[in-house]
Design a protein around this motif. Structure first.
Motif, PDB file in Angstrom:
ATOM      1  N   UNK A 180       0.887  -1.042  -0.076  1.00  0.00           N
ATOM      2  CA  UNK A 180       0.042  -0.046  -0.018  1.00  0.00           C
ATOM      3  C   UNK A 180       0.993   1.249  -0.077  1.00  0.00           C
ATOM      4  N   UNK A 181       2.146   1.010  -0.463  1.00  0.00           N
ATOM      5  CA  UNK A 181       2.972   2.243  -0.311  1.00  0.00           C
ATOM      6  C   UNK A 181       3.896   2.012  -1.848  1.00  0.00           C
ATOM      7  N   UNK A 182       4.427   3.394  -2.097  1.00  0.00           N
ATOM      8  CA  UNK A 182       5.301   3.281  -3.187  1.00  0.00           C
ATOM      9  C   UNK A 182       4.605   3.152  -4.589  1.00  0.00           C
ATOM     10  N   UNK A 183       5.257   2.934  -5.582  1.00  0.00           N
ATOM     11  CA  UNK A 183       4.866   2.863  -7.124  1.00  0.00           C
ATOM     12  C   UNK A 183       3.773   1.791  -7.287  1.00  0.00           C
ATOM     13  N   UNK A 201      -4.127  -1.135  -2.154  1.00  0.00           N
ATOM     14  CA  UNK A 201      -5.599  -0.316  -2.079  1.00  0.00           C
ATOM     15  C   UNK A 201      -6.655  -0.961  -2.778  1.00  0.00           C
ATOM     16  N   UNK A 205     -14.038   3.476  -9.037  1.00  0.00           N
ATOM     17  CA  UNK A 205     -13.289   3.023 -10.003  1.00  0.00           C
ATOM     18  C   UNK A 205     -13.745   1.579 -10.453  1.00  0.00           C
ATOM     19  N   UNK A 256      -4.670   0.044 -12.678  1.00  0.00           N
ATOM     20  CA  UNK A 256      -3.742   1.239 -12.550  1.00  0.00           C
ATOM     21  C   UNK A 256      -3.110   1.305 -13.987  1.00  0.00           C
ATOM     22  N   UNK A 276      11.769  -1.222  -8.860  1.00  0.00           N
ATOM     23  CA  UNK A 276      12.012   0.517  -8.794  1.00  0.00           C
ATOM     24  C   UNK A 276      12.870   0.963  -9.967  1.00  0.00           C
ATOM     25  N   UNK A 327       1.248   0.943  -5.019  1.00  0.00           N
ATOM     26  CA  UNK A 327       0.419   1.029  -4.000  1.00  0.00           C
ATOM     27  C   UNK A 327      -0.975   0.577  -4.356  1.00  0.00           C
ATOM     28  N   UNK A 328      -1.289   0.935  -5.508  1.00  0.00           N
ATOM     29  CA  UNK A 328      -2.745   0.808  -5.758  1.00  0.00           C
ATOM     30  C   UNK A 328      -3.297  -0.845  -5.834  1.00  0.00           C
ATOM     31  N   UNK A 338       2.690  -2.445 -13.037  1.00  0.00           N
ATOM     32  CA  UNK A 338       2.223  -1.177 -12.240  1.00  0.00           C
ATOM     33  C   UNK A 338       2.995  -0.019 -12.873  1.00  0.00           C
ATOM     34  N   UNK A 339       3.495   0.925 -11.936  1.00  0.00           N
ATOM     35  CA  UNK A 339       4.051   2.328 -12.461  1.00  0.00           C
ATOM     36  C   UNK A 339       5.113   1.899 -13.260  1.00  0.00           C
TER      37      UNK A 339
END
Lengths: 417, 287
Positions: free
Chosen positions: A39-42, A48, A319, A272, A214, A44-45, A239-240
């Protein structure tokens, strides 16, 4: 009077035999379920979305009377995508907080680490995102770490499915890998390459690049691949990182190249990424060459059950549900079903109940394979489209459905299809 | 040869991103003596401010950078004036704990304000497209980044070497007490230097938005390579940070093409080699 007494006796008898031998009174008033995800960082979604999926499940269950009358209480923790943190969280949730059941987990490495400690904790864990095939094939099937189950498709989805889809494309002759430099990335590519070469020995691997966790600048990797002019790239950063990588690939003009045919983004169907990719898909930057899959797709199957889940999720959170949400939702219901079946929180009884269970997920029935505790179900792949009348975001369309039986590896030998 | 040139050029654009982050880190350490591990968070805030002004408020690309500079400048001022100033005399561990706390605060603040969704704005039309270099398409934006990085390097050199303020900064960095004795207002100078470092982070963050995702963990991701760059170059040396960024950016990029298995740890390998040969870094001791 005699007649009335007789009727009352029959009624009491019926009540007696129809009432479960062990009822809600034998379960605690509150059943505690503990989740964890990133739930933190790139990324996190993903965590979530797990929370959102769990919230819906818990709310529905409690509104309909709980599990055999026991209310469900949930606690969710940030795994920080670190095995040490996730292990500490699991111990805390069970030993200190008193969780009866654990769920969640985003990474392959953490899945393996937790599978190893679950017998000590004497609880069941249902993995909802971590995808390595080593979990079901080695940790659970071979090593017998039977407290752990998995509610999401494993790396068969990322490696074997795309091979099954693209083996029939004659325009694909050269392939390349842009791998996440950890188990998930390596496993997915290995499965993809082996499966594809089994059907198409003529296909040549022309380049490989990898990026650590990362990573932010993918242009050196992309350039290295582009120098080899592959027809297809299989990419696993998610993800990100996946989003950045695709934006950088657009900037480098990769999708404009006539020799380039397909970019397969393994978990490209996650929400995401869909949200982030929307402007570029809308502007036609991918020229229909961006493909992907996921571990659940909100737009498949087109059934009332799935539509109702998606509508409820959208109404509540504004969403679309990601696969981490749908899989957590299903995992909690699987646990409920197991408790209702056994009328117990005894771990061994629950394991027995979950083995071979058929559970109704939003996307249809999932079968938990008893040998390796792997949920078996189908998720299609597709290419990215944008249609405002369907969804405000880009989404995977033109779906290709390959039934799971055709691309899942099976015990005992776990051979490629 | 074409591949070599093209990959080296890509390495140069990667290097400039590294440099933009490492430059601010170097100024904060070199002048104020602050090892600001929350520098990546300032970069992140710059990215979020730029995104908000460009994508949500509809400002143009250049104004969004100005917006990011103002926002992060204010944050930098508040950080230095009300927190960091209190621990200059304390051991370095206090700085690490305090700046680490800032990382947590900023990470959670961004999640509360912008949520957990991944944010990547559209590419400004000015920078869309590619130009052919050695017969291959090279992104215009990456060329712009190379130019911006070099521009910042030249600007910093001019400020530090050719302005009265730069001379005061260098004086304070090398002999704080003496500078104070000759009438330089050290607290005000340190505040200005820290804000200046924050502005450099903001430029890096704002320029990253069209090609890098803005998220609540990006600060942590950028700070590690930036630290490696400053260690290679020599802590506190701007020249060192620039050269360190060039070395890391270009060599990493070329390794990706020619020896991909080494690319994952080349960053740390270079650092280890430099530290063995020259523990103070390539330009350590020079200011």
């Amino acid at each position: 009077m005699k007649k009335l007494t007789g009727i009352l006796s029959i009624a009491l008898f019926l009540v007696f035999i129809l009432t479960p031998a062990v009822n809600a009174a034998d379960l605690p008033k509150v059943i505690k379920i503990g989740g964890q995800g990133i739930t933190s960082g790139s990324k996190a979604d993903y965590g979530h979305q797990m929370i959102l999926g769990a919230q819906i499940a818990v709310e529905e269950i409690n509104n309909s009377g709980g599990i055999l009358g026991s209310k469900v209480e949930m606690k969710f923790m940030d795994s920080e995508l670190k095995a040490a943190v996730a292990t500490k969280n699991a111990r805390y949730l069970v030993k200190d907080w008193g969780a009866h059941f654990l769920f969640g987990i985003d990474s392959s490495g953490i899945s393996m680490a937790l599978a190893a400690i679950m017998p000590q904790l004497d609880r069941i864990l249902i993995i909802c995102h971590g995808a390595t095939h080593k979990l079901n094939e080695e940790a659970i099937y071979k090593k017998g770490l039977r407290n752990t189950f998995r509610m999401c498709v494993p790396t068969y989805q990322d490696g074997i499915l795309p091979a099954m889809i693209f083996k029939d494309r004659p325009d694909i002759k050269t392939i390349a890998s842009l791998a996440a430099a950890y188990s998930y990335g390596y496993d997915s590519w290995e499965m993809f390459e082996k499966t594809l070469k089994k059907y198409r020995p003529d296909i040549e691997v022309v380049a490989k690049a990898e990026a650590p966790f990362l990573h932010m600048d993918f242009t050196p990797q992309l350039n290295a691949l582009m120098a080899a002019k592959p027809n297809l790239i299989l990419a696993t950063p998610w993800g990100g990182e996946g989003l950045m990588m695709l934006r950088q690939a657009i900037l480098l003009g990769l999708f404009e190249q006539p020799w380039f045919k397909v970019w397969f983004q393994c978990m490209g169907g996650s929400i995401d990424m869909a949200e982030g990719l929307t402007p570029d898909v809308k502007a036609g930057k991918f020229h229909g060459k961006l493909w992907g899959t996921a571990r659940y797709l909100w737009n498949w199957p087109d059934t009332p059950r799935n539509k109702a889940f998606v509508a409820k999720f959208r109404d509540k959170f504004g969403r679309f549900p990601n696969y981490s949400a749908a899989n957590v939702y299903t995992a909690i219901y699987a646990f409920k079903q197991a408790v209702e079946q056994t009328k117990s929180l005894d771990t061994q009884k629950l394991i027995k109940a979950l083995e071979g269970m058929k559970i109704q997920a939003p996307d249809g029935e999932r079968w938990i394979r008893p040998e390796d505790h792997q949920a078996c179900y189908t998720v299609p792949a597709g290419n990215y489209v944008y249609d405002k009348s369907v969804c405000p975001n880009a989404f995977l369309g033109n779906l290709v459905v390959v039934p799971w039986k055709k691309y899942f590896r099976n015990p005992p030998d776990y051979k490629l299809p | 040869m074409d591949n070599f040139i093209f990959q080296a050029l890509n390495g140069l654009s990667s290097a400039m991103f590294l440099w933009l982050v490492a430059a601010g880190l170097t100024v904060a350490f070199g002048v104020c003596g602050i090892l600001n591990i929350a520098h990546g968070s300032l970069y992140m805030m710059g990215a979020y401010f730029a995104f908000t002004s460009f994508q949500i408020l509809g400002l143009n690309f250049w104004l969004s950078i100005v917006f990011a500079l103002i926002g992060v400048g204010i944050i930098g001022f508040l950080m230095e004036r009300f927190f960091l100033r209190r621990i200059y005399a304390q051991p370095i561990e206090f700085q690490l704990i305090l700046t680490f706390a800032f990382i947590l605060v900023f990470d959670n603040l961004t999640k509360m304000i912008w949520g957990t969704m991944l944010i990547i704005p559209t590419m400004p039309s000015l920078f869309q497209g590619t130009i052919p270099i050695v017969g291959r398409p090279f992104p215009i934006y990456n060329l712009f980044i190379i130019g911006a990085g070099i521009g910042v390097a030249v600007g910093l050199w001019l400020i530090m070497e050719r302005t009265w303020w730069g001379k005061k900064l260098r004086a304070a960095a090398s002999e704080r007490e003496m500078a104070n004795a000759i009438g330089i207002n050290i607290p005000a100078l340190f505040t200005a230097a820290f804000v200046f470092a924050a502005l450099l982070a903001a430029i890096g963050g704002a320029l990253s938005t069209p090609i890098r995702v803005c998220d609540s963990g990006v600060g942590g991701a950028v700070i590690i390579p930036a630290f490696v760059v400053t260690v290679i170059g020599g802590l506190g040396s701007l020249k060192g940070a620039f050269v360190g960024a060039l070395i890391i950016g270009v060599i990493s990029s070329l390794c990706t093409l020619y020896i991909p298995f080494i690319e994952l740890f080349i960053l740390y390998l270079i650092m280890a080699v430099v530290l063995i040969i020259r523990p103070q870094g390539l330009f350590g001791g020079e200011r």
